[in-house]
Design a protein around this motif. Structure first.
Motif, PDB file in Angstrom:
ATOM      1  N   VAL A  50     -12.691  20.306 -58.986  1.00  0.00           N
ATOM      2  CA  VAL A  50     -12.278  21.703 -58.876  1.00  0.00           C
ATOM      3  C   VAL A  50     -10.970  21.801 -58.096  1.00  0.00           C
ATOM      4  O   VAL A  50     -10.072  22.571 -58.454  1.00  0.00           O
ATOM      5  CB  VAL A  50     -13.376  22.557 -58.213  1.00  0.00           C
ATOM      6  N   ALA A  51     -10.833  20.996 -57.045  1.00  0.00           N
ATOM      7  CA  ALA A  51      -9.591  21.013 -56.259  1.00  0.00           C
ATOM      8  C   ALA A  51      -8.401  20.619 -57.117  1.00  0.00           C
ATOM      9  O   ALA A  51      -7.323  21.222 -57.020  1.00  0.00           O
ATOM     10  CB  ALA A  51      -9.728  20.079 -55.062  1.00  0.00           C
ATOM     11  N   ARG A  52      -8.563  19.624 -57.969  1.00  0.00           N
ATOM     12  CA  ARG A  52      -7.460  19.198 -58.837  1.00  0.00           C
ATOM     13  C   ARG A  52      -7.088  20.285 -59.833  1.00  0.00           C
ATOM     14  O   ARG A  52      -5.904  20.574 -60.051  1.00  0.00           O
ATOM     15  CB  ARG A  52      -7.869  17.926 -59.588  1.00  0.00           C
ATOM     16  N   ILE A  53      -8.095  20.903 -60.440  1.00  0.00           N
ATOM     17  CA  ILE A  53      -7.830  21.959 -61.429  1.00  0.00           C
ATOM     18  C   ILE A  53      -7.198  23.167 -60.746  1.00  0.00           C
ATOM     19  O   ILE A  53      -6.270  23.793 -61.284  1.00  0.00           O
ATOM     20  CB  ILE A  53      -9.131  22.338 -62.156  1.00  0.00           C
ATOM     21  N   ALA A  54      -7.667  23.513 -59.545  1.00  0.00           N
ATOM     22  CA  ALA A  54      -7.086  24.637 -58.806  1.00  0.00           C
ATOM     23  C   ALA A  54      -5.611  24.394 -58.515  1.00  0.00           C
ATOM     24  O   ALA A  54      -4.774  25.305 -58.652  1.00  0.00           O
ATOM     25  CB  ALA A  54      -7.858  24.862 -57.510  1.00  0.00           C
ATOM     26  N   GLU A  55      -5.264  23.158 -58.133  1.00  0.00           N
ATOM     27  CA  GLU A  55      -3.853  22.848 -57.872  1.00  0.00           C
ATOM     28  C   GLU A  55      -3.019  22.966 -59.140  1.00  0.00           C
ATOM     29  O   GLU A  55      -1.888  23.455 -59.109  1.00  0.00           O
ATOM     30  CB  GLU A  55      -3.734  21.452 -57.259  1.00  0.00           C
ATOM     31  N   GLU A  56      -3.566  22.525 -60.269  1.00  0.00           N
ATOM     32  CA  GLU A  56      -2.843  22.633 -61.537  1.00  0.00           C
ATOM     33  C   GLU A  56      -2.540  24.093 -61.879  1.00  0.00           C
ATOM     34  O   GLU A  56      -1.483  24.408 -62.429  1.00  0.00           O
ATOM     35  CB  GLU A  56      -3.668  22.003 -62.662  1.00  0.00           C
ATOM     36  N   LEU A  57      -3.461  24.986 -61.524  1.00  0.00           N
ATOM     37  CA  LEU A  57      -3.311  26.403 -61.849  1.00  0.00           C
ATOM     38  C   LEU A  57      -2.623  27.195 -60.740  1.00  0.00           C
ATOM     39  O   LEU A  57      -2.342  28.385 -60.906  1.00  0.00           O
ATOM     40  CB  LEU A  57      -4.683  27.024 -62.146  1.00  0.00           C
ATOM     41  N   GLY A  58      -2.373  26.564 -59.603  1.00  0.00           N
ATOM     42  CA  GLY A  58      -1.754  27.279 -58.492  1.00  0.00           C
ATOM     43  C   GLY A  58      -2.679  28.244 -57.800  1.00  0.00           C
ATOM     44  O   GLY A  58      -2.236  29.257 -57.238  1.00  0.00           O
ATOM     45  N   ILE A  59      -3.976  27.938 -57.805  1.00  0.00           N
ATOM     46  CA  ILE A  59      -4.979  28.808 -57.179  1.00  0.00           C
ATOM     47  C   ILE A  59      -5.397  28.197 -55.847  1.00  0.00           C
ATOM     48  O   ILE A  59      -5.705  27.004 -55.783  1.00  0.00           O
ATOM     49  CB  ILE A  59      -6.198  28.970 -58.105  1.00  0.00           C
ATOM     50  N   PRO A  60      -5.403  28.971 -54.743  1.00  0.00           N
ATOM     51  CA  PRO A  60      -5.757  28.412 -53.440  1.00  0.00           C
ATOM     52  C   PRO A  60      -7.146  27.779 -53.452  1.00  0.00           C
ATOM     53  O   PRO A  60      -8.106  28.350 -53.993  1.00  0.00           O
ATOM     54  CB  PRO A  60      -5.719  29.628 -52.507  1.00  0.00           C
ATOM     55  N   PHE A  61      -7.247  26.604 -52.884  1.00  0.00           N
ATOM     56  CA  PHE A  61      -8.518  25.902 -52.741  1.00  0.00           C
ATOM     57  C   PHE A  61      -8.289  24.775 -51.740  1.00  0.00           C
ATOM     58  O   PHE A  61      -7.168  24.526 -51.296  1.00  0.00           O
ATOM     59  CB  PHE A  61      -8.991  25.349 -54.096  1.00  0.00           C
ATOM     60  N   THR A  62      -9.345  24.084 -51.400  1.00  0.00           N
ATOM     61  CA  THR A  62      -9.235  22.911 -50.545  1.00  0.00           C
ATOM     62  C   THR A  62      -8.282  21.898 -51.178  1.00  0.00           C
ATOM     63  O   THR A  62      -8.295  21.702 -52.393  1.00  0.00           O
ATOM     64  CB  THR A  62     -10.628  22.281 -50.366  1.00  0.00           C
ATOM     65  N   SER A  63      -7.459  21.257 -50.360  1.00  0.00           N
ATOM     66  CA  SER A  63      -6.499  20.266 -50.847  1.00  0.00           C
ATOM     67  C   SER A  63      -7.192  19.182 -51.662  1.00  0.00           C
ATOM     68  O   SER A  63      -8.175  18.582 -51.229  1.00  0.00           O
ATOM     69  CB  SER A  63      -5.789  19.630 -49.656  1.00  0.00           C
ATOM     70  N   ALA A  64      -6.673  18.907 -52.873  1.00  0.00           N
ATOM     71  CA  ALA A  64      -7.263  17.883 -53.735  1.00  0.00           C
ATOM     72  C   ALA A  64      -7.170  16.503 -53.092  1.00  0.00           C
ATOM     73  O   ALA A  64      -8.140  15.731 -53.100  1.00  0.00           O
ATOM     74  CB  ALA A  64      -6.593  17.884 -55.105  1.00  0.00           C
ATOM     75  N   LEU A  65      -6.004  16.171 -52.521  1.00  0.00           N
ATOM     76  CA  LEU A  65      -5.846  14.876 -51.882  1.00  0.00           C
ATOM     77  C   LEU A  65      -6.752  14.765 -50.664  1.00  0.00           C
ATOM     78  O   LEU A  65      -7.392  13.733 -50.434  1.00  0.00           O
ATOM     79  CB  LEU A  65      -4.390  14.658 -51.475  1.00  0.00           C
ATOM     80  N   GLY A  66      -6.841  15.840 -49.896  1.00  0.00           N
ATOM     81  CA  GLY A  66      -7.704  15.829 -48.726  1.00  0.00           C
ATOM     82  C   GLY A  66      -9.167  15.677 -49.094  1.00  0.00           C
ATOM     83  O   GLY A  66      -9.905  14.919 -48.463  1.00  0.00           O
ATOM     84  N   ALA A  67      -9.605  16.397 -50.133  1.00  0.00           N
ATOM     85  CA  ALA A  67     -10.996  16.314 -50.573  1.00  0.00           C
ATOM     86  C   ALA A  67     -11.313  14.922 -51.105  1.00  0.00           C
ATOM     87  O   ALA A  67     -12.378  14.359 -50.820  1.00  0.00           O
ATOM     88  CB  ALA A  67     -11.279  17.364 -51.636  1.00  0.00           C
ATOM     89  N   GLU A  68     -10.390  14.354 -51.891  1.00  0.00           N
ATOM     90  CA  GLU A  68     -10.581  13.001 -52.425  1.00  0.00           C
ATOM     91  C   GLU A  68     -10.676  11.987 -51.284  1.00  0.00           C
ATOM     92  O   GLU A  68     -11.538  11.098 -51.296  1.00  0.00           O
ATOM     93  CB  GLU A  68      -9.413  12.649 -53.347  1.00  0.00           C
ATOM     94  N   SER A  69      -9.829  12.119 -50.285  1.00  0.00           N
ATOM     95  CA  SER A  69      -9.840  11.197 -49.149  1.00  0.00           C
ATOM     96  C   SER A  69     -11.102  11.361 -48.317  1.00  0.00           C
ATOM     97  O   SER A  69     -11.636  10.385 -47.779  1.00  0.00           O
ATOM     98  CB  SER A  69      -8.603  11.427 -48.273  1.00  0.00           C
ATOM     99  N   ALA A  70     -11.585  12.595 -48.200  1.00  0.00           N
ATOM    100  CA  ALA A  70     -12.804  12.833 -47.431  1.00  0.00           C
ATOM    101  C   ALA A  70     -14.009  12.191 -48.103  1.00  0.00           C
ATOM    102  O   ALA A  70     -14.882  11.619 -47.438  1.00  0.00           O
ATOM    103  CB  ALA A  70     -13.036  14.333 -47.264  1.00  0.00           C
ATOM    104  N   LYS A  71     -14.069  12.267 -49.420  1.00  0.00           N
ATOM    105  CA  LYS A  71     -15.236  11.742 -50.138  1.00  0.00           C
ATOM    106  C   LYS A  71     -15.201  10.231 -50.273  1.00  0.00           C
ATOM    107  O   LYS A  71     -16.250   9.604 -50.451  1.00  0.00           O
ATOM    108  CB  LYS A  71     -15.347  12.399 -51.513  1.00  0.00           C
ATOM    109  N   LEU A  72     -14.018   9.604 -50.220  1.00  0.00           N
ATOM    110  CA  LEU A  72     -13.940   8.150 -50.237  1.00  0.00           C
ATOM    111  C   LEU A  72     -13.985   7.701 -48.774  1.00  0.00           C
ATOM    112  O   LEU A  72     -12.991   7.716 -48.059  1.00  0.00           O
ATOM    113  CB  LEU A  72     -12.659   7.687 -50.928  1.00  0.00           C
ATOM    114  N   LYS A  73     -15.166   7.283 -48.333  1.00  0.00           N
ATOM    115  CA  LYS A  73     -15.448   7.158 -46.906  1.00  0.00           C
ATOM    116  C   LYS A  73     -14.541   6.157 -46.191  1.00  0.00           C
ATOM    117  O   LYS A  73     -14.158   6.366 -45.036  1.00  0.00           O
ATOM    118  CB  LYS A  73     -16.920   6.804 -46.711  1.00  0.00           C
TER     119      LYS A  73
END
Length: 425
Positions: free
Chosen positions: A101-124
């Motif tokens: 969802v974060a990646r799609i939100a960035e593609e559309l320019g819609i505010p959401f949690t940072s895609a890179l930040g979310a990806e980094s958080a989930k990869l422990k």
């Protein structure tokens, strides 16, 4: 009558869970148009029925996908929704969907949690590397290819060690390893590259202290402190969480240290916007260290515990933050302690023909808020070693911390006696 002063906006929820469905009602109460993208696979795994949920009445439009984690299908669905009615914000509270969802939100320019930040958080392991570089947490860790590498790490770090998937949730595949023999035995079942270890096998230094979680929001660069919760694990399989109490019984100094650490972690990960669940070990020396960072609202029934304890409506806050509204910080005080205990089978056992009568629980009066059992399909109850293996839940609320916990644990013990099996507790 609505609680918001601006024009109606369009919020899209990507999947749902029973514990977070009240967010639909919050969004409608705030005057917004609510769209839900359902994921049938996830609903089946959670044993939830949208058609039976009373919160479905607050959803204006529904789109159904076989599996919302299939990113191409999810993107196509979102683009279709956005073309028909502009999306102003997304809400995603399921671990597997925050990053897509974060990646799609960035593609559309819609505010959401940072895609890179979310990806980094989930990869422990990446999360730990970033925190180490920021000087926040230097907990030892390594991604290993097999037993030999894991044994070398453990020999250097000292037993016990933690072994878990580099990316995962719900405690699935996580183990506390006391010695080399146990490590060798675990590796008979663990294979790097195979689920749930498809992103690698992570071994970490074992942390001791008080297991807590910080619940915080972030809106327009301002942190919102919601609660510090205390967590309980099962002694036989310490990686399995069996309960939570909100708020934690800690002093003001410990509360501030935990919250300051959680805020620093979220800032270092550049998550930017959202409501976050940060699991922390508070050492006996008073030093907080990270267990896990989740770029989403606290899970399961914890939002309801927050309300039961007197913290207010977390769903109102969740919707407003994800619509990128400025939310003023306020001090939250709790009048009660709300406790949940989850339980599943400790060992393989025959599945009861039906859920037993739980009428005896009425003697706990208003202290008992909820008590449910739902057995999985099949003829046996398999050993519960992850949160998805639970079949029972108890929610208790009481003005006294110790009493809230003791009532919940007493009910679990009586349920185990009634079933005639040992349960996780």
């Amino acid at each position: 009558m609505t609680d918001q002063s601006g024009p109606p906006r369009h919020v899209v929820f990507v999947t749902w869970k029973a514990g977070t469905a009240p967010a639909f009602e919050a969004a409608k109460r705030l005057g917004h148009h609510v769209t839900l993208i359902r994921s049938l696979r996830m609903e089946q795994s959670q044993h939830i029925d949208f058609d039976a949920s009373p919160y479905g009445a607050f959803v204006d439009s529904v789109h159904v996908l076989p599996d919302a984690t299939e990113v191409a299908r999810l993107r196509a669905c979102v683009l279709g929704i956005h073309k028909e009615r502009r999306i102003d914000g997304f809400v995603a509270t399921v671990d597997a969907l925050v990053v897509p969802v974060a990646r799609i939100a960035e593609e559309l320019g819609i505010p959401f949690t940072s895609a890179l930040g979310a990806e980094s958080a989930k990869l422990k392991n990446r999360c730990r590397d970033i925190l180490a570089a920021a000087g926040l947490d230097t907990t030892g860790h390594a991604v290993v290819g097999g037993f030999d590498e894991a044994a070398a790490f453990a020999a250097a770090a000292g037993y016990p060690v933690v072994l878990k998937p580099a990316r995962g949730s719900a405690s699935e595949g996580a183990h506390i390893i006391p010695d080399e023999a146990a490590l060798r035995e675990v590796f008979r079942q663990v294979e790097a590259g195979r689920s749930p270890y498809q992103d690698g096998v992570l071994v970490e230094e074992y942390l001791t202290g008080t297991f807590l979680s910080a619940e915080i929001g972030l809106s327009h660069g301002r942190f919102l402190r919601l609660a510090v919760s205390e967590r309980k694990t099962w002694a036989r399989h310490e990686a399995l969480e069996v309960g939570t109490t909100i708020p934690a019984a800690i002093d003001a100094g410990a509360y501030d240290r935990v919250m300051e650490f959680a805020e620093a972690v979220v800032e270092a990960m550049d998550l930017r916007l959202g409501v976050f669940h940060v699991e922390i070990m508070l050492g006996e020396d008073g030093r907080p260290r990270l267990i896990e960072l989740n770029p989403r609202l606290m899970g399961s029934c914890l939002p309801n515990l927050f309300r039961l304890a007197g913290g207010g409506d977390p769903f109102d806050l969740l919707v407003r933050i994800h619509l990128d509204e400025e939310v003023e910080s306020r001090e939250i005080t709790f009048a009660r302690y709300a406790t949940v205990r989850w339980f599943g089978a400790a060992d393989t056992a025959p599945k009861p023909a039906e859920v037993p009568c739980l009428g005896w629980s009425a003697e706990y009066g208003d202290s008992l808020h909820a008590f449910t059992m739902n057995f999985p399909d099949g003829d046996v109850l398999h050993p519960c070693r992850g949160n998805l293996g639970n079949f029972g839940e108890v929610q208790v609320v009481h003005a006294d911390h110790a009493t809230s916990i003791s009532i919940a644990e007493e009910i679990v013990a009586r349920a185990a006696d009634q079933l005639g099996i040992e349960v996780t507790r």
